[in-house]
Design a protein around this motif. Structure first.
Motif, PDB file in Angstrom:
ATOM      1  N   LEU A  26       0.616  -1.471  -0.608  1.00 39.89           N
ATOM      2  CA  LEU A  26      -0.352   0.053  -0.009  1.00 39.89           C
ATOM      3  C   LEU A  26       0.448   0.842  -0.601  1.00 39.89           C
ATOM      4  N   GLY A  27       2.347   1.285   0.224  1.00 44.49           N
ATOM      5  CA  GLY A  27       3.248   2.264  -0.059  1.00 44.49           C
ATOM      6  C   GLY A  27       3.377   3.165   1.250  1.00 44.49           C
ATOM      7  N   LEU A  28       2.871   2.636   2.619  1.00 44.52           N
ATOM      8  CA  LEU A  28       2.469   3.315   3.048  1.00 44.52           C
ATOM      9  C   LEU A  28       3.746   3.314   4.082  1.00 44.52           C
ATOM     10  N   GLN A  29       3.580   4.659   4.788  1.00 43.18           N
ATOM     11  CA  GLN A  29       5.080   5.500   5.634  1.00 43.18           C
ATOM     12  C   GLN A  29       5.332   5.152   6.732  1.00 43.18           C
ATOM     13  N   ASN A  30       6.708   4.769   7.647  1.00 42.19           N
ATOM     14  CA  ASN A  30       5.928   5.054   9.027  1.00 42.19           C
ATOM     15  C   ASN A  30       4.933   4.048  10.460  1.00 42.19           C
ATOM     16  N   VAL A  31       4.892   3.436   9.492  1.00 43.83           N
ATOM     17  CA  VAL A  31       3.574   2.388   9.865  1.00 43.83           C
ATOM     18  C   VAL A  31       3.825   1.411  10.743  1.00 43.83           C
ATOM     19  N   ALA A  32       3.426   1.919  12.346  1.00 43.56           N
ATOM     20  CA  ALA A  32       3.928   1.375  14.086  1.00 43.56           C
ATOM     21  C   ALA A  32       2.471   0.588  14.344  1.00 43.56           C
ATOM     22  N   ASP A  51       0.418   5.605  12.547  1.00 46.19           N
ATOM     23  CA  ASP A  51       1.944   5.659  12.730  1.00 46.19           C
ATOM     24  C   ASP A  51       2.773   5.651  14.250  1.00 46.19           C
ATOM     25  N   ASP A  52       3.811   6.012  14.459  1.00 46.91           N
ATOM     26  CA  ASP A  52       4.397   6.121  15.871  1.00 46.91           C
ATOM     27  C   ASP A  52       3.979   7.267  16.655  1.00 46.91           C
ATOM     28  N   LYS A  53       3.337   7.554  16.249  1.00 40.82           N
ATOM     29  CA  LYS A  53       2.594   8.972  16.688  1.00 40.82           C
ATOM     30  C   LYS A  53       1.080   8.914  16.934  1.00 40.82           C
ATOM     31  N   HIS A  54       0.824   7.511  16.429  1.00 36.66           N
ATOM     32  CA  HIS A  54      -1.139   7.052  16.828  1.00 36.66           C
ATOM     33  C   HIS A  54      -1.941   7.800  15.944  1.00 36.66           C
ATOM     34  N   GLN A  55      -1.087   8.487  15.096  1.00 38.85           N
ATOM     35  CA  GLN A  55      -2.015   9.558  13.964  1.00 38.85           C
ATOM     36  C   GLN A  55      -2.422   8.156  12.657  1.00 38.85           C
TER      37      GLN A  55
END
Length: 82
Positions: A26-32, A51-55
């Motif tokens: 899916l090309g998502l970056q910074n998936v946490a 992401d790592d900031k829960h966004q």
């Protein structure tokens, strides 16, 4: 929040979605992380990619059945086939 009306309506579809996230298709970056959640505005359930900031990076609506029965799959991730 969720840009499309696609609905994941089976556990197989949920597993495919999780595999796409894990593989980077899916090309998502910074998936946490990934979580099942409920929209406060209307009570609809969705799977959230965070992401790592829960966004929220990506959300996809899920049916009530997938919300109830897919929690272990989201918690433990998809199982690769051999």
């Amino acid at each position: 929040m969720i840009n499309d009306d696609k609905v994941i309506s089976s556990l197989d579809e949920l597993e495919s979605f999780l595999m796409a996230i894990e593989s980077g298709v899916l090309g998502l970056q910074n998936v946490a992380g990934v979580a099942l959640a409920t929209n406060n505005a209307d009570g609809r359930h969705f799977v959230a990619v965070l992401d790592d900031k829960h966004q929220l990076l990506l959300g996809r609506w899920v049916t009530e059945e997938v919300f109830k029965n897919g929690q272990d799959l989201v918690r433990n991730g998809s199982k690769p086939t051999h």
